[in-house]
Design a protein around this motif. Structure first.
Motif, PDB file in Angstrom:
ATOM      1  N   MET A   1       0.835  -1.195   0.000  1.00  0.00           N
ATOM      2  CA  MET A   1       0.000   0.000   0.000  1.00  0.00           C
ATOM      3  C   MET A   1       0.871   1.247   0.000  1.00  0.00           C
ATOM      4  N   GLY A   2       1.960   1.254   0.768  1.00  0.00           N
ATOM      5  CA  GLY A   2       2.832   2.419   0.833  1.00  0.00           C
ATOM      6  C   GLY A   2       3.790   2.470  -0.342  1.00  0.00           C
ATOM      7  N   VAL A   3       4.374   3.634  -0.528  1.00  0.00           N
ATOM      8  CA  VAL A   3       5.303   3.851  -1.619  1.00  0.00           C
ATOM      9  C   VAL A   3       6.674   4.159  -1.034  1.00  0.00           C
ATOM     10  N   VAL A   4       7.710   3.564  -1.618  1.00  0.00           N
ATOM     11  CA  VAL A   4       9.074   3.794  -1.174  1.00  0.00           C
ATOM     12  C   VAL A   4       9.395   5.282  -1.309  1.00  0.00           C
ATOM     13  N   ASN A   5      10.060   5.825  -0.321  1.00  0.00           N
ATOM     14  CA  ASN A   5      10.473   7.230  -0.286  1.00  0.00           C
ATOM     15  C   ASN A   5       9.325   8.215  -0.092  1.00  0.00           C
ATOM     16  N   CYS A   6       8.142   7.762   0.271  1.00  0.00           N
ATOM     17  CA  CYS A   6       7.039   8.663   0.598  1.00  0.00           C
ATOM     18  C   CYS A   6       7.029   8.855   2.110  1.00  0.00           C
ATOM     19  N   VAL A   7       7.301  10.069   2.555  1.00  0.00           N
ATOM     20  CA  VAL A   7       7.372  10.327   3.987  1.00  0.00           C
ATOM     21  C   VAL A   7       6.040  10.042   4.677  1.00  0.00           C
ATOM     22  N   PHE A   8       4.915  10.322   4.013  1.00  0.00           N
ATOM     23  CA  PHE A   8       3.626  10.064   4.648  1.00  0.00           C
ATOM     24  C   PHE A   8       3.357   8.568   4.765  1.00  0.00           C
ATOM     25  N   CYS A   9       3.714   7.798   3.750  1.00  0.00           N
ATOM     26  CA  CYS A   9       3.582   6.341   3.848  1.00  0.00           C
ATOM     27  C   CYS A   9       4.465   5.810   4.968  1.00  0.00           C
ATOM     28  N   ALA A  10       5.664   6.382   5.122  1.00  0.00           N
ATOM     29  CA  ALA A  10       6.579   5.955   6.185  1.00  0.00           C
ATOM     30  C   ALA A  10       6.008   6.283   7.561  1.00  0.00           C
ATOM     31  N   ILE A  11       5.367   7.436   7.706  1.00  0.00           N
ATOM     32  CA  ILE A  11       4.734   7.783   8.983  1.00  0.00           C
ATOM     33  C   ILE A  11       3.606   6.803   9.273  1.00  0.00           C
ATOM     34  N   MET A  12       2.783   6.512   8.259  1.00  0.00           N
ATOM     35  CA  MET A  12       1.667   5.580   8.466  1.00  0.00           C
ATOM     36  C   MET A  12       2.163   4.190   8.837  1.00  0.00           C
ATOM     37  N   ALA A  13       3.307   3.785   8.274  1.00  0.00           N
ATOM     38  CA  ALA A  13       3.862   2.457   8.558  1.00  0.00           C
ATOM     39  C   ALA A  13       4.631   2.422   9.878  1.00  0.00           C
ATOM     40  N   GLY A  14       4.784   3.563  10.531  1.00  0.00           N
ATOM     41  CA  GLY A  14       5.533   3.617  11.780  1.00  0.00           C
ATOM     42  C   GLY A  14       7.036   3.640  11.575  1.00  0.00           C
ATOM     43  N   GLU A  15       7.476   3.865  10.340  1.00  0.00           N
ATOM     44  CA  GLU A  15       8.903   3.898  10.030  1.00  0.00           C
ATOM     45  C   GLU A  15       9.518   5.271  10.273  1.00  0.00           C
ATOM     46  N   GLN A  16       8.687   6.295  10.352  1.00  0.00           N
ATOM     47  CA  GLN A  16       9.123   7.645  10.698  1.00  0.00           C
ATOM     48  C   GLN A  16       8.181   8.175  11.761  1.00  0.00           C
ATOM     49  N   PRO A  17       8.695   9.030  12.634  1.00  0.00           N
ATOM     50  CA  PRO A  17       7.832   9.545  13.700  1.00  0.00           C
ATOM     51  C   PRO A  17       6.793  10.523  13.172  1.00  0.00           C
ATOM     52  N   GLY A  18       5.686  10.574  13.854  1.00  0.00           N
ATOM     53  CA  GLY A  18       4.627  11.523  13.559  1.00  0.00           C
ATOM     54  C   GLY A  18       3.683  11.565  14.737  1.00  0.00           C
ATOM     55  N   HIS A  19       3.242  12.745  15.098  1.00  0.00           N
ATOM     56  CA  HIS A  19       2.316  12.890  16.227  1.00  0.00           C
ATOM     57  C   HIS A  19       0.895  12.684  15.729  1.00  0.00           C
ATOM     58  N   ARG A  20       0.446  11.434  15.814  1.00  0.00           N
ATOM     59  CA  ARG A  20      -0.875  11.067  15.304  1.00  0.00           C
ATOM     60  C   ARG A  20      -1.966  11.622  16.211  1.00  0.00           C
ATOM     61  N   VAL A  21      -3.031  12.087  15.561  1.00  0.00           N
ATOM     62  CA  VAL A  21      -4.198  12.523  16.309  1.00  0.00           C
ATOM     63  C   VAL A  21      -5.412  11.645  16.016  1.00  0.00           C
ATOM     64  N   PHE A  22      -5.370  10.906  14.891  1.00  0.00           N
ATOM     65  CA  PHE A  22      -6.482  10.036  14.522  1.00  0.00           C
ATOM     66  C   PHE A  22      -6.004   9.063  13.464  1.00  0.00           C
ATOM     67  N   GLU A  23      -6.556   7.853  13.504  1.00  0.00           N
ATOM     68  CA  GLU A  23      -6.318   6.908  12.418  1.00  0.00           C
ATOM     69  C   GLU A  23      -7.424   5.882  12.397  1.00  0.00           C
ATOM     70  N   ASP A  24      -7.755   5.444  11.209  1.00  0.00           N
ATOM     71  CA  ASP A  24      -8.689   4.347  11.008  1.00  0.00           C
ATOM     72  C   ASP A  24      -8.328   3.685   9.680  1.00  0.00           C
ATOM     73  N   GLU A  25      -9.241   2.906   9.118  1.00  0.00           N
ATOM     74  CA  GLU A  25      -8.937   2.186   7.884  1.00  0.00           C
ATOM     75  C   GLU A  25      -8.850   3.108   6.668  1.00  0.00           C
ATOM     76  N   THR A  26      -9.329   4.344   6.800  1.00  0.00           N
ATOM     77  CA  THR A  26      -9.390   5.275   5.671  1.00  0.00           C
ATOM     78  C   THR A  26      -8.266   6.296   5.673  1.00  0.00           C
ATOM     79  N   VAL A  27      -7.962   6.854   6.843  1.00  0.00           N
ATOM     80  CA  VAL A  27      -6.999   7.953   6.937  1.00  0.00           C
ATOM     81  C   VAL A  27      -6.070   7.787   8.127  1.00  0.00           C
ATOM     82  N   VAL A  28      -4.994   8.544   8.069  1.00  0.00           N
ATOM     83  CA  VAL A  28      -4.168   8.806   9.243  1.00  0.00           C
ATOM     84  C   VAL A  28      -4.048  10.325   9.305  1.00  0.00           C
ATOM     85  N   ALA A  29      -4.244  10.884  10.484  1.00  0.00           N
ATOM     86  CA  ALA A  29      -4.123  12.327  10.678  1.00  0.00           C
ATOM     87  C   ALA A  29      -3.046  12.571  11.718  1.00  0.00           C
ATOM     88  N   PHE A  30      -2.117  13.473  11.396  1.00  0.00           N
ATOM     89  CA  PHE A  30      -1.003  13.753  12.297  1.00  0.00           C
ATOM     90  C   PHE A  30      -0.620  15.217  12.187  1.00  0.00           C
TER      91      PHE A  30
END
Length: 141
Positions: A1-30
């Protein structure tokens, strides 16, 4: 689902930090790492798409339902008088993964309009020509 070198995909995958405020099957908000104001949130579809026009039609409603939810939370959580909700498509899009900015706003917070100079059409004819071009380019069907 994620794309290599996409910072947002990396945040969603937990590979980069991000201060999440919401997540579900549709979105991640940080939180935006470079906010206009504290509480500036990015709402990102889990599906990697570059622009709004790349987001499948069946995902638009669910995605923007979450944007609406986050906008209310940002306003309440940051004691803001309102919010600015916006997205860029390619131009000024620093990360090529569609996202919507939800920015808390208050009167006299220093931001002006859409953050850039506004203009006017030179004439009604010029406006009518621009409207005609957009109508002709509509892809409905």
């Amino acid at each position: 689902m994620g794309v290599v070198n996409c910072v947002f995909c990396a945040i969603m995958a937990g590979e980069q930090p991000g201060h999440r405020v919401f997540e579900d099957e549709t979105v991640v908000a940080f939180l935006d790492a470079r906010p206009l104001f504290p509480g500036h949130v990015l709402v990102v579809p889990r599906r990697h798409v570059e622009t709004l026009t790349d987001l499948p039609a069946e995902d638009v409603g669910p995605f923007f339902t979450r944007v609406r939810l986050i906008a209310g939370a940002v306003e309440r959580g940051m004691d803001a008088a309102g919010s600015f909700v916006a997205a860029n498509n390619r131009v000024s899009q620093s990360v090529p993964h569609f996202h919507v900015h939800v920015v808390p706003r208050n009167r006299k917070d220093g931001l002006r309009g859409f953050f850039w100079p506004r203009t006017r059409y030179a004439s009604d004819e010029e406006a009518a020509a621009a409207a005609a071009r957009v109508r002709a380019a509509l892809d409905v069907g």
